[in-house]
Design an enzyme around this catalytic site. Structure first.
Site, PDB file in Angstrom:
ATOM      1  N   ASP A  88       3.285  37.525 -22.181  1.00  0.00           N
ATOM      2  CA  ASP A  88       3.508  38.454 -21.072  1.00  0.00           C
ATOM      3  C   ASP A  88       3.907  39.799 -21.655  1.00  0.00           C
ATOM      4  O   ASP A  88       4.421  39.861 -22.768  1.00  0.00           O
ATOM      5  CB  ASP A  88       4.656  37.952 -20.196  1.00  0.00           C
ATOM      6  N   ASP A 114       2.692  28.301 -14.660  1.00  0.00           N
ATOM      7  CA  ASP A 114       3.289  27.663 -15.823  1.00  0.00           C
ATOM      8  C   ASP A 114       3.399  26.155 -15.627  1.00  0.00           C
ATOM      9  O   ASP A 114       3.038  25.373 -16.500  1.00  0.00           O
ATOM     10  CB  ASP A 114       4.685  28.237 -16.084  1.00  0.00           C
ATOM     11  N   ARG A 116      -5.088  34.872 -16.100  1.00  0.00           N
ATOM     12  CA  ARG A 116      -4.735  34.721 -17.502  1.00  0.00           C
ATOM     13  C   ARG A 116      -5.313  33.457 -18.099  1.00  0.00           C
ATOM     14  O   ARG A 116      -5.397  33.313 -19.306  1.00  0.00           O
ATOM     15  CB  ARG A 116      -3.224  34.742 -17.671  1.00  0.00           C
TER      16      ARG A 116
END
Lengths: 718, 666
Positions: free
Chosen positions: B492, B581, B476
């Site tokens: 998401d 993250d 991503r």
């Protein structure tokens, strides 16, 4: 004289009211005065014209009439240049101790004609360019005619072109200058160094410790931080008019315009042309031109004839190859045409490389990589090429276009070395004016969150509302991070209350009495302010809770370069009136915060007091209004950032807030505030305020979460 | 009338007097010979025949000066064009080979080798390498060995962190020298690299942060500190000219002298030009004390790229009084700028051995890149050249950091990047919500699932593109070429957002283009009991990370994530998905040194149970932040206590007035 003239003007209006005989009397009197005045005027200017014409004949001598100096054959010769010279070893900085305002003083020796024992001149007396150069220095702020106070000495002996002088005798001439002293603090300008066959890259004249401003240094001869690398001036700069051509794609990608190239280089260029066809153009000298055409201004490719330097504007990149010398005048022509120079000259020190960032305006390719030049250039994105074209043109305009520009840039570089604390910055040297104008350099650029322990200083501006003031003091003193409270007593007619009457608070409280009742006293950088954070608060702002103020301080810590305030306001463009309008309604946007309750960095007090543009500060003091708008303009202008409004809307006790309550619409107040915005926008020359749609609340504000677990529960209560 | 007459008579008299005076003065001047007018500058004469003077260029000489062929470099002298072969670096990229250490290895040498081996430029194959690195800090005796691929020193960089170590015995040939505080006389600009003189105890990674806690100097702080043999002597603001001569020591008690490594607490730090004092230079930088170098005999570190005029003052030691006066009178604006720059440079290039080595390699890579190297602006403005990669772009406008300096602002469009992982369900509702935003330029669906993507997708007002991923979590953050805008909305498949939420968050991002703007937050904390870092998704009064399952950020961070993270960290992210993250937040915080931004989200509760939020964190995920912090060498995350809401958010005013009324649904 002025007074009498004034009287004359007023005279005629009075005459009709007088008696006849008086009238005659006065007319006679005035005519005498008038006549006298005219006579004086003539007398005044007549002798002057004689005097100045005298001066004129003294100054405007002929170059041929300068005194002749005979150099004995055995007169001393300076040592050769000392390669290890640096400013702190070879330069006598004590001589610059007299110079005020961080500006070096430059002395120019008077012009002499030097001849050897047998009366043969040592060199041409002076060239046109060197004369221009000395004139430029003489006209500049650097010049002094007092040899005892000078820090830098410029000989009038012209060494711009080594080929026109006799080396040994020129050196002897230098050595006999009255302040020569091994060449200390002497500056020589040379654009064409060396001579056949080996072409040294620095002037061959022995010069001991003298500084050399040379065009064509190589890394072996250039004394970093001592010598100055200068351009080779192109006479075409003055001769040809070449209007600026904007950046963008051009007909040829790569162009070579130099005439005298080594056959091997020409071969490589030819190979490039053969490989890439139309996009590469290699020009050479024209062989079949008629006599009357100036060969310097023409270039040929096979049988095609091109105008030079105009053809340079047809190319994106232009080759600047080394010739016998490293420094080439073609560099100047190329820059001027907005063509990006591709410099192929190993070890060449580019002009003014000490201060100019050549990466932004040129491509330097090692000689060995000449065959790859096309692919190297092709890898540069179009946007960067355009940037380089703009930069090239700007370098020419600022530092190449005239002998004067070259001379002044050289002196500025030396000046910056001697007074480094007043030196010109990289941006000032390198940014084109359009970039300088649009860019903002935030004075508080370092991302830094000041520690909470530092706290803030609250500054309360008050006139005589003692009761309300005491309430504000009591309320503000409850804020945990308050470290000091400063009361600015703006009333000269009344003394502040006795010390015993003031509320007792846990932090130091100081009262500053001002000399004049001015609004700008609120923003004065008082010595008493020890913290970076300042809370400006009016003496009637009693509705802010301790949680709200503490949270405001926390928000300021995260945005120390902004105004962080409570009531927000907005500026709007009024299309009907074509001007700015002030807005205090419930809007979805904010562009200002009122400084009746706002946190900001104390540096802005310094800026407000000493660096406010135009007459804004006095204007605000005279109108007794809009100091907060002025502060909003100032901060937004230097930081380029928007304000931060904290916490939800409250009812504030201020003139315009009553408007929202619908009790009385203070129309004049709004008109005045709008006028302020228009006035400030015109002084700043732009509208610096930034509009945003957000405000800062505590993370858990109005969230479904137990109130007692929130850090700042008491927020937004009315 | 009488008075009138009298008045005019007086005036007439006055006028005639004036007349007389004016008349006589020039007469006097004619009588008295003025001679050469004293005081008036004489200047360079205007020659009568100036127009007739010849040009310095004799006709025909230029541009037709005799052609000459390139010359071979003189014996021993080298410069970049002559002694470095860039052909290897162009084909294979910038790869660095380090000669394995000899048996006698010093502490510093060990640190250097470790930091090169950890860098993304490192290669184990000497044939593939474009730069060969040789560390010469070994004790004498080990120096004379000529390494196997020496090749006359071509494409070699000889590292010498201590000026004394085995210099004379070694024939440098065509090798470049990276030396600590090299002497000005032997330094070859554009070829050698000037390093800072590091103390033996300099940390490998992370390093101590700068000492500056506030932008402007504290009003009570001393003006000057003087570097002495054993420490710093702080001079009071009142003692004017004394720090030079030794006489002041009586004035200040011994408590003013800080021995050893203590950092000076003053606005300016005077550092004599001797070699031994180079160490003081770094101390001053760290302390945020503006270095005033008195005629330094050594080249300032990384002078090729760092504009030292912005952070230090190089003055002449022979003019102490003038220097002192200049320091005292320096305008606050300049002091402020210099102070901040010292801190920026310390934190960016000097605080650890790794940074020094990376900066050195980056300088050499810049020389190889030529026109596509870092522009000067990138080197000298936060976040610095190690975090602003020239491979992304050479135009400052493409980065999120320089909008203000360039007088520009971010464009008004964003690309939504929706990652579809294990669930494999096309997020139709989300697509509609995002496509409804007026700022949305395109929607990219990153299909990272074993199942093939469904053939048909809903009709949207904006282009929708499906990209097939490699089923790795870090997919991503690849710099997908399909992304056409600066702003990315990372999503998401299971994220749920409403159009007003997206609109408002994007408008906020435009004000903070260098930060991440998100809806859901985590916060980190130091776990005293276990002695390590931890993080929580629980709602607390502060936060330091935003979840990338719904966040706006600049597309540059994709490039930074993919190309600048060490391999070890990227492997970590693959192993534990929540780690991406954490990693992304670390990366952005390291670049900005600021917290992310939180905007209101209407759906706190349902998201709290989503699989990627570590509500009851599995051990691997909980472990992640501690391991990332260890790799970074420090904790870059910064906490924030605020949330940005719309101006009229939940204010007691008609909902019709509010632009983002959709955010207030209960």
């Amino acid at each position: 004289m002025c007074a009498s003239v004034k009287y004359n003007i007023r005279g005629p209006a009075l005459i009709p009211r007088m008696k006849i005989k008086h009238r005659i009397y006065y007319i006679t009197l005035f005519s005498i005065v008038l006549l006298g005045l005219i006579a004086t005027g003539v007398f005044q200017f007549w002798p002057h014209s004689i005097e100045s014409s005298n001066d004129w004949s003294v100054e405007k001598r002929s170059v041929r009439d300068v005194p002749v100096v005979r150099l004995p054959a055995d007169s001393p010769i300076p040592e050769r240049g000392d390669l290890s010279c640096r400013m702190h070893t070879c330069f006598d900085v004590y001589r610059c101790g007299f110079n005020p305002k961080n500006k070096i003083k430059v002395f120019i020796y008077s012009l002499k004609k030097y001849v050897d024992d047998s009366g043969v001149p040592v060199s041409n007396t002076i060239s046109r360019e060197y004369n221009e150069l000395l004139t430029a220095i003489s006209d500049s702020d650097y010049y002094t005619d007092d040899i005892t106070r000078a820090c830098l000495f410029v000989p009038s002996i012209d060494v711009l072109n080594q080929n026109t002088l006799r080396i040994k005798e020129t050196a002897q001439a230098l050595a006999q200058l009255s302040r020569w002293d091994r060449g200390t603090n002497h500056l020589l300008f040379n654009m064409l160094p060396g001579g056949p066959p080996d072409y040294n890259t620095a002037l061959d004249v022995p010069r001991d410790r003298a500084l050399l401003a040379g065009g064509g240094f190589s890394t072996w001869t250039y004394r970093q931080g001592y010598d100055v690398s200068i351009p080779v001036y192109s006479p075409l700069s003055a001769e040809v008019d070449l209007p600026e051509k904007g950046p963008g794609p051009r007909r040829y990608f790569l162009l070579s315009s130099q005439m005298a190239l080594h056959p091997e280089y020409r071969e490589e260029l030819g190979a490039l042309q053969a490989k890439h066809g139309e996009s590469v153009l290699v020009l050479d000298k024209c062989t079949n031109l008629s006599e009357d055409v100036l060969s310097v201004r023409k270039r040929c490719h096979e049988h095609q004839v091109f105008d030079y330097p105009q053809v340079l504007q047809e190319a994106t990149f232009c080759v600047v190859l080394r010739g016998a010398r490293l420094g080439q005048a073609v560099l100047s022509d190329v820059l001027r045409a907005g063509c990006v120079p591709v410099v192929i000259a190993d070890s060449y020190i580019l002009p003014f490389s000490e201060v100019l960032d050549w990466k932004r305006a040129s491509v330097v390719v090692p000689e060995e990589k000449m065959a790859d030049v096309y692919s190297i250039l092709q890898s540069i994105p179009q946007r960067q090429i355009e940037e380089m074209q703009r930069q090239a043109r700007w370098f020419w305009e600022a530092y190449f276009q005239s002998i004067k520009a070259i001379a002044l840039a050289t002196l500025q570089i030396i000046n910056d070395r001697i007074y480094p604390y007043a030196a010109i910055s990289y941006e000032e040297w390198n940014d084109p004016p359009t970039v300088k104008w649009g860019s903002v350099s935030n004075p508080l650029f370092l991302p830094l969150i000041p520690p909470q322990s530092q706290g803030f200083t609250a500054i309360v501006l008050t006139y005589d509302r003692v009761e309300s003031l005491f309430r504000v003091i009591t309320e503000v003193s409850k804020v945990p991070s308050l470290s000091k409270l400063l009361v600015v007593w703006n009333n000269q007619n009344k003394s502040p209350p006795e010390e015993s009457l003031w509320p007792k608070i846990r932090v130091p409280l100081k009262v500053v009495r001002t000399a004049e009742n001015k609004l700008s006293n609120r923003f004065f950088p008082y010595d008493e302010i020890e913290t970076e954070a300042v809370l400006a608060i009016d003496d009637d702002i009693i509705m802010l809770t301790s949680d709200e103020l503490q949270f405001g301080y926390e928000v300021w810590r995260e945005f120390p370069d902004r105004l962080v305030g409570y009531p927000g306001r907005l500026h709007l463009w009024d299309h009907e009136m074509s001007k700015w309008k002030y807005e205090s309604e419930w809007t979805n946007e904010v562009s200002m915060v009122l400084t009746g309750a706002a946190f900001y960095h104390k540096y802005f007090n310094y800026l407000y007091t000493y660096k406010m543009p135009g007459d804004i500060k006095n204007w605000v003091d005279a109108h007794m209004n809009c100091e907060d708008i002025a502060m909003n303009f100032l901060v937004a202008n230097v930081t380029g950032k928007a304000v931060i409004k904290v916490t939800p809307r409250k009812k504030f006790k201020c003139p315009e807030c009553t408007a929202i309550d619908g009790l009385s619409l203070d129309q004049t107040h709004m008109v005045e505030r709008s006028e302020c915005i228009n006035k400030f926008a015109s002084v700043f020359g732009t509208m610096p305020l930034k509009v945003v749609e957000h405000r800062a609340d505590p993370v858990l504000y109005k969230d479904d979460f137990p109130e007692k677990l929130k850090s700042f529960p008491n927020i937004g209560s009315l | 009338m009488q008075s009138w007459r009298r008045k005019s008579l007086w005036l007439a008299l006055l006028a005639s007097w004036l007349l007389g005076l004016l008349g006589i003065l020039p007469l006097l001047r004619l009588v008295v010979p003025t001679g050469p007018r004293a005081g008036a500058p004489q200047g360079w004469p205007r020659w009568l025949d100036a127009e007739l003077l010849q040009s310095f260029l004799q006709p025909g000489e230029l541009p037709e000066d005799a052609p000459q062929l390139r010359r071979a470099p003189r014996g021993g002298s080298c410069d970049w064009g002559a002694c470095f072969d860039t052909s290897k670096c162009r084909s294979g990229g910038f790869k660095v080979f380090v000669y394995p250490a000899a048996e006698l290895i010093s502490e510093m040498q060990h640190k250097i080798l470790a930091s090169i081996e950890g860098s993304r430029y490192h290669t184990v194959s000497p044939t593939e390498a474009c730069l060969h690195l040789l560390s010469l800090d070994a004790p004498a005796g080990a120096c004379s060995l000529v390494p196997p691929k020496w090749n006359g020193g071509k494409n070699h960089l000889v590292l010498r962190l201590h000026p004394a170590s085995c210099s004379a015995t070694f024939q440098l040939g065509q090798a470049m020298v990276a030396e600590a505080s090299p002497t000005v006389d032997t330094f070859r600009p554009g070829f050698d690299v000037a390093l800072p003189l590091l103390p033996e105890a300099h940390p490998v990674r992370g390093g101590a942060p700068g000492q500056l806690r506030q932008h402007s100097p504290h009003p009570g702080a001393a003006l000057l500190a003087l570097a002495e043999e054993r420490g710093w002597r702080v001079a009071g603001t009142d003692s004017s000219a004394c720090p030079w001569d030794g006489h002041c020591e009586q004035d200040h008690g011994p408590e003013q002298t800080h021995p050893g490594a203590a950092l000076p607490n003053a606005t300016f730090c005077l550092i004599p030009g001797r070699h031994a004092d180079a160490l003081r230079f770094l101390q001053a930088l760290q302390a945020g004390c503006i270095p005033v170098l008195l005629s330094p005999r050594w080249e300032l570190p990384f002078s090729e790229v760092i504009d030292w005029t912005k952070a230090a003052i190089v003055a002449d030691e022979r003019l102490p009084l003038q220097v002192l006066a200049a320091l005292q009178e320096m305008p606050p604006t300049r002091v402020l700028a210099l102070r901040q720059q010292t801190q920026f440079l310390w934190d960016t290039y000097f605080s650890s051995v790794e940074k020094v080595i990376r900066t050195t390699l980056e300088i050499i890579q810049d020389r190889i890149l030529g026109a596509s190297a870092h522009p000067s602006l990138l080197w000298n403005n936060p976040p610095g050249a190690l975090l602003a990669l020239p491979t992304f772009s050479t135009s400052p406008l493409d980065f999120p950091f320089y909008y203000l300096q360039q007088g520009s602002r971010p464009a008004g469009r964003f690309s939504a990047l929706i990652w579809v992982g294990a669930t494999g369900q096309p997020p139709l509702k989300l697509i509609q919500a995002v496509a409804g935003s007026q700022h949305c330029a395109q929607i990219l669906v990153l299909w990272s699932n074993d199942k093939p993507p469904p053939p048909s997708w809903p009709e949207t007002a904006v282009p929708l593109l499906v990209i097939e991923g490699h089923r790795k979590v870090s997919d991503r953050f690849l710099p997908h070429s399909a992304i056409s805008t600066d702003a990315i909305l990372s999503l998401d498949a299971h994220s749920s957002l409403s159009t007003p939420e997206v609109d408002f968050a994007f408008v906020v991002w435009q004000s903070f283009p260098e930060r991440m703007v998100g809806f859901l937050t985590w916060s980190h904390f130091w776990d005293e009991a276990q002695g390590r870092w931890g993080y929580t998704a629980e709602r607390v009064n502060e936060f330091s990370m935003v979840l990338t399952s719904a966040a706006f950020y600049h597309r540059y961070y994709h490039t930074l994530f993919t190309h600048s993270l060490p391999k070890a960290l990227r492997r970590l992210a693959e192993a534990a998905p929540p780690c991406v993250d954490v990693l992304m937040n670390f990366l952005v915080a390291a670049a900005t040194k600021l917290p992310p931004i939180k905007v209101p989200s209407g759906r706190q509760h349902e998201d709290a149970s989503s699989p990627r939020v570590p509500g009851d964190l599995e051990p691997a995920a909980q472990d992640c932040i501690d391991r990332v912090a260890a790799e970074f060498g420090h904790m870059p995350l910064v906490s924030s206590r605020l949330r940005l809401d719309p101006v009229l958010f939940k204010d007691p005013v008609s909902v019709l007035r509010k632009k983002y009324r959709g955010l207030e649904k209960p």
